[in-house]
Design an enzyme around this catalytic site. Sequence first.
Site, mmCIF file in Angstrom:
data_model
loop_
_atom_site.group_PDB
_atom_site.id
_atom_site.type_symbol
_atom_site.label_atom_id
_atom_site.label_comp_id
_atom_site.label_asym_id
_atom_site.label_seq_id
_atom_site.Cartn_x
_atom_site.Cartn_y
_atom_site.Cartn_z
ATOM 1 N N ILE A 10 21.220 -10.031 -47.123
ATOM 2 C CA ILE A 10 21.487 -10.125 -45.787
ATOM 3 C C ILE A 10 20.605 -10.947 -44.759
ATOM 4 O O ILE A 10 21.097 -11.297 -43.750
ATOM 5 C CB ILE A 10 21.961 -8.414 -45.135
ATOM 6 N N ASN A 24 15.884 4.217 -40.762
ATOM 7 C CA ASN A 24 16.074 5.607 -40.507
ATOM 8 C C ASN A 24 15.494 6.090 -39.036
ATOM 9 O O ASN A 24 15.326 5.227 -38.230
ATOM 10 C CB ASN A 24 14.515 6.135 -41.534
ATOM 11 N N ASP A 34 15.929 -2.160 -44.908
ATOM 12 C CA ASP A 34 15.043 -1.961 -43.682
ATOM 13 C C ASP A 34 13.788 -2.822 -43.886
ATOM 14 O O ASP A 34 13.551 -3.689 -42.846
ATOM 15 C CB ASP A 34 14.814 -0.401 -43.575
ATOM 16 N N SER A 117 23.626 3.514 -46.556
ATOM 17 C CA SER A 117 23.257 4.851 -46.819
ATOM 18 C C SER A 117 23.283 4.786 -48.771
ATOM 19 O O SER A 117 23.258 5.835 -49.135
ATOM 20 C CB SER A 117 24.404 5.885 -46.546
ATOM 21 N N THR A 118 23.877 3.820 -49.527
ATOM 22 C CA THR A 118 24.140 3.839 -50.619
ATOM 23 C C THR A 118 22.891 3.578 -51.546
ATOM 24 O O THR A 118 23.133 3.380 -52.893
ATOM 25 C CB THR A 118 25.163 2.964 -51.255
#
Length: 337
Positions: A10, A24, A34, A117-118
Amino acid sequence: MEIRAIQGDITKQTDVEAIVNAANESLLGGGGVDGAIHYAAGPELLKECRTLGGCKIGEAKITGAYNLPCKYIIHTVGPRWHGGDNGEGEFLNLCYKNCLEVAMQHGIRTIAFPSLSTGAFGYPVEQANWIAVGAVYGFVEKHPDQFDLIEWVCFDKNTLKYYNKEIELHQSGFYEEIDPVSKEPELIALLSEYNPEVHRYTDDGFDWLDDDGYSIIIKRDGEERMYVDYNDGEFTLGLGCWHGHYNLYRKDYEDLIKDIENTLNNALVAVTIRCDGEWFGSWKTPVSECSKKELIIQARETMHKELIEKTKRNGYQIECEFFDKTKDFTYIIDSEI
Ligand code: AR6
């Protein structure tokens, strides 16, 4: 307007104005996507993030993108997976909604999401995919003409497969709702040669139907054999001791029609298990899967542990009911101990 999933990193996307970060609550960086975004954007990103005062689960906050090829980063905090009964779905849905809301407020027309979330947060991708894709399609339906491209950039092939599957389902009309009231004549026509009785809430014994509900009953030799109801937002098909529900998605309605046709052709069988005369469950099965051996396997799958013990001691019955009653049969399964 395009909604799609692609495989890639990404941080390297050049065709979108904004990318979404799976952050988070601290917004001060972490691992996974992140970590990759902070690394690629450079230390100025962390500086801006420090001014934001963190972010709650389901919320979204926007920053600049610094060394990244896009203009903005929208940070959101997905839910951690705790088994699925702790509001995970609602929070994940909120993440997508709020990211798109923030994007819209900034006039962003092209946006890329990671699979929120995965990863570290452990949300199973086969459950996150339909929430994620449903949230995006739902938002776009409410806000048409606001976006040119919404995409998922999936890191791995398996994740891509799950997002593609859901996108295809949406594109094929799987989730389009049909109008059940307008389907009544079609259902009556399908059953016309069997003298269908059609009932509404004003008929004796049918006050359980809603104003727009209907119940179509087929009798054979005076005995009710099959019925199709529409009531309270769903269809129900009943054959013998079995009945099943079908929601208003186009795909489900097509399944209902297939099941009705198969029932009338005696190709669909209603199976019931009884133990000591007591009813323990019913299901439908194609006639091609009705051998004693296959039915015992199906029965075992429907039974809870206690019942398995009971049937092992006392034996049980498997009853098969057809639309044509003369074809009905029963297997007696003797105790296995
Ligand atoms: N491009 C696209 N997808 C990626 C990339 C990348 N460069 N890197 C990883 N993914 P995760 P979460 C995929 O763990 O589950 C962080 O420490 C990855 O394979 O990044 O929401 C945060 O600080 C997976 O499919 O996010 C939080 O503490 C998906 O991105 C926590 O992890 C999401 O995995 C957030 O966990």
